[in-house]
Motif scaffolding. Structure first.
Motif, short mmCIF file in Angstrom:
data_model
loop_
_atom_site.label_atom_id
_atom_site.label_comp_id
_atom_site.label_asym_id
_atom_site.label_seq_id
_atom_site.Cartn_x
_atom_site.Cartn_y
_atom_site.Cartn_z
N ARG A 91 0.80 4.14 -2.92
CA ARG A 91 0.68 5.31 -2.52
C ARG A 91 1.59 6.48 -3.19
O ARG A 91 1.59 7.33 -3.54
CB ARG A 91 0.58 5.72 -0.79
CG ARG A 91 0.49 7.04 -0.42
CD ARG A 91 0.47 7.51 0.88
NE ARG A 91 -0.85 6.78 1.74
CZ ARG A 91 -0.98 5.55 2.04
NH1 ARG A 91 0.20 4.75 2.38
NH2 ARG A 91 -2.01 5.13 2.79
N LEU A 95 1.00 6.56 -6.82
CA LEU A 95 -0.39 7.53 -6.83
C LEU A 95 0.32 8.90 -6.92
O LEU A 95 -0.12 9.62 -7.89
CB LEU A 95 -1.26 7.17 -5.77
CG LEU A 95 -2.52 8.09 -5.96
CD1 LEU A 95 -3.05 7.92 -7.13
CD2 LEU A 95 -3.33 7.90 -4.69
N HIS A 96 1.23 9.28 -5.92
CA HIS A 96 1.50 10.65 -5.86
C HIS A 96 2.56 11.07 -7.21
O HIS A 96 2.42 12.03 -7.93
CB HIS A 96 2.36 11.05 -4.64
CG HIS A 96 1.49 10.64 -3.27
ND1 HIS A 96 2.11 10.85 -1.94
CD2 HIS A 96 0.37 10.88 -3.23
CE1 HIS A 96 1.03 10.70 -1.31
NE2 HIS A 96 0.03 10.89 -1.75
N VAL A 109 0.93 -1.25 -0.20
CA VAL A 109 0.07 0.02 0.08
C VAL A 109 0.83 1.25 -0.06
O VAL A 109 0.47 2.17 -0.75
CB VAL A 109 -0.82 -0.16 1.09
CG1 VAL A 109 -1.54 1.29 1.18
CG2 VAL A 109 -1.93 -1.22 1.16
N ASP A 110 2.05 1.27 0.70
CA ASP A 110 2.89 2.47 0.74
C ASP A 110 3.46 2.74 -0.56
O ASP A 110 3.74 3.71 -1.03
CB ASP A 110 4.02 2.08 1.89
CG ASP A 110 3.34 2.26 3.22
OD1 ASP A 110 2.21 2.82 3.59
OD2 ASP A 110 3.83 1.73 4.16
N LEU A 156 -6.34 3.81 -3.24
CA LEU A 156 -5.71 2.65 -2.74
C LEU A 156 -6.42 1.55 -2.46
O LEU A 156 -6.00 0.36 -2.65
CB LEU A 156 -4.70 2.96 -1.68
CG LEU A 156 -3.67 4.19 -1.86
CD1 LEU A 156 -2.88 4.70 -0.66
CD2 LEU A 156 -2.57 3.70 -2.97
N ASP A 164 -7.37 9.63 -1.65
CA ASP A 164 -6.05 8.80 -1.69
C ASP A 164 -6.42 7.33 -1.08
O ASP A 164 -6.03 6.40 -1.77
CB ASP A 164 -4.94 9.23 -1.03
CG ASP A 164 -4.22 10.53 -2.10
OD1 ASP A 164 -4.76 10.69 -3.05
OD2 ASP A 164 -3.36 10.90 -1.74
N ALA A 165 -6.90 7.41 -0.07
CA ALA A 165 -7.37 6.04 0.58
C ALA A 165 -8.33 5.15 0.00
O ALA A 165 -8.31 4.07 -0.22
CB ALA A 165 -7.59 6.24 2.16
#
Length: 418
Positions: free
Chosen positions: A207, A210-211, A203-204, A243, A239-240
């Motif tokens: 993330r 995604l950024h 997930v990190d 994800l 964002d959550a």
């Protein structure tokens, strides 16, 4: 019926005789008190399962946090992160929230991201075949070396994962598949197998990707989701939510596709005539995959929750009670399918053929169904083109024996014969 249901839910017995008996007993709807605090109703007939999925005002998704998979230690920040991400997935939403997330996912699977998918599937399948030739062995373990590899490789390409990170991505995805097993770990005794930390690492990583896509978009699925207006700042924790939907795609898509491939190849090993026919007539592989989805679906049970008091199969189902659908039992319901226990490659070639329920009809229809079908069709075509005379390996195949939700093969040894 309790004994039959208990045997079915343990996942160790041959499920098909149990499905037949439970579907043909009484009304095909049975209450079982051994699930949760309220007990649950299990449905085994095609008509009832179709009704459930087409009645969103009566049967809803339920809250992930109330499911057994959400059992966690609230003092553990890693486990809290896990539950937070999973609880935001579209499959655990109803009404306007569910429709908004489905619109975002449907839009993401169109345009540039969708145009790349066939190429991603073909390249990933070719890479897997190339590795088989490179290893040069006459016998493989199909589940590990092919079935599990294809969907993870496709996911990496569709999401735009950097090739340098794909080994880590593979290990993260493999950990992710086991995070919803809330049984105590046999080593540590913890309430969750020790795979949540690597799943959270995934997930990190997503993330950060995604950024990065927001700064420099590409033709991948993460970029498409990042551009979706459904995750605009007006919606909290955009964002959550993004994800969470990516995790849903990975968790549901990878495991189901791997089991679909394994179930298909196991059937081909049992039916050499069908194997030869598909190797000689690859244009029929699409029809064969559709029949595999009916005859040996990768997902066996799904759950809805009654949103109001309702009658089902002669039972008065109270609001808040789980209602479990046994997909394979419905897919072999003789009220709907002629010769339901016979594998017929031509079953779905007619436009008026009844539909199986493996991807769930209605508003919660699996949004990745076309991707699962494509992966199975392309990989089977490639595999049979190179190895048209496959036979069983020297060791027996071992079925999954860790529950009733999904059915497939833990190991499937295959002897490769060009």
């Amino acid at each position: 019926m309790d004994d039959l249901i208990e045997r079915l839910l343990r996942g160790r017995d041959d499920p098909w005789p149990l499905y037949d008996r439970l579907r043909e007993s009484g009304t095909g709807v049975h209450f079982y008190a051994g699930i949760g605090a309220r007990g649950a109703y299990l449905c085994f007939r095609h008509a009832d399962i179709t009704r459930i999925h087409h009645s969103p005002e009566t049967f809803g998704a339920g809250d992930f946090r109330s499911a057994s998979a959400a059992v966690h230690d609230p003092a553990d920040p890693e486990e809290r992160r896990f539950v937070d991400i999973w609880s935001r997935q579209a499959v655990f939403r109803d009404g306007a929230g569910h429709q908004r997330l489905r619109r975002a996912l449907k839009t993401a699977f169109t345009g540039a991201a969708a145009e790349r998918i066939p190429g991603c599937v073909e390249h990933a399948s070719d890479d897997v075949i190339a590795r088989l030739f490179l290893r040069g062995r006459s016998e493989i373990e199909f589940m590990r070396e092919v079935a599990a590899e294809v969907p993870i490789a496709v996911s990496a390409r569709v999401l735009g994962i950097d090739p340098a990170d794909r080994d880590r991505f593979r290990s993260w995805c493999q950990a992710l598949l086991h995070t919803t097993d809330a049984r105590p770990c046999p080593v540590s005794g913890s309430p969750r197998p020790p795979r949540i930390a690597p799943a959270n690492e995934l997930v990190d990583h997503l993330r950060a990707a995604l950024h990065a896509r927001r700064r420099a978009p590409g033709p991948d699925l993460i970029s498409a989701l990042a551009r979706s207006p459904e995750f605009a700042p007006a919606h909290a924790d955009g964002d959550a939510e993004i994800l969470a939907q990516i995790v849903l795609i990975l968790a549901a898509g990878n495991d189901a596709t791997a089991n679909l491939l394994g179930n298909a190849v196991n059937l081909l090993l049992d039916m050499p005539g069908l194997r030869t026919r598909l190797a000689e007539e690859p244009g029929r592989i699409g029809a064969a995959v559709e029949e595999v989805l009916r005859y040996a679906p990768p997902v066996h049970m799904t759950c809805r929750v009654a949103l109001r008091d309702v009658e089902l199969g002669g039972h008065a189902v109270r609001r808040g009670t789980p209602v479990i659908q046994a997909i394979p039992a419905a897919n072999r319901d003789p009220r709907v399918f002629a010769e339901p226990h016979v594998f017929r490659i031509d079953r779905f070639t007619r436009g008026d053929a009844p539909a199986h329920v493996s991807f769930a009809p209605g508003r919660h229809h699996c949004i990745g169904d076309h991707l699962a079908r494509m992966q199975a069709q392309v990989m089977l075509a490639r595999f049979l083109a190179h190895f048209p005379r496959i036979t069983r390996g020297s060791l027996p195949a071992l079925p999954q024996a860790d529950g009733a939700h999904a059915r497939g093969w833990k190991t499937l040894p295959v002897r490769l014969r060009p």
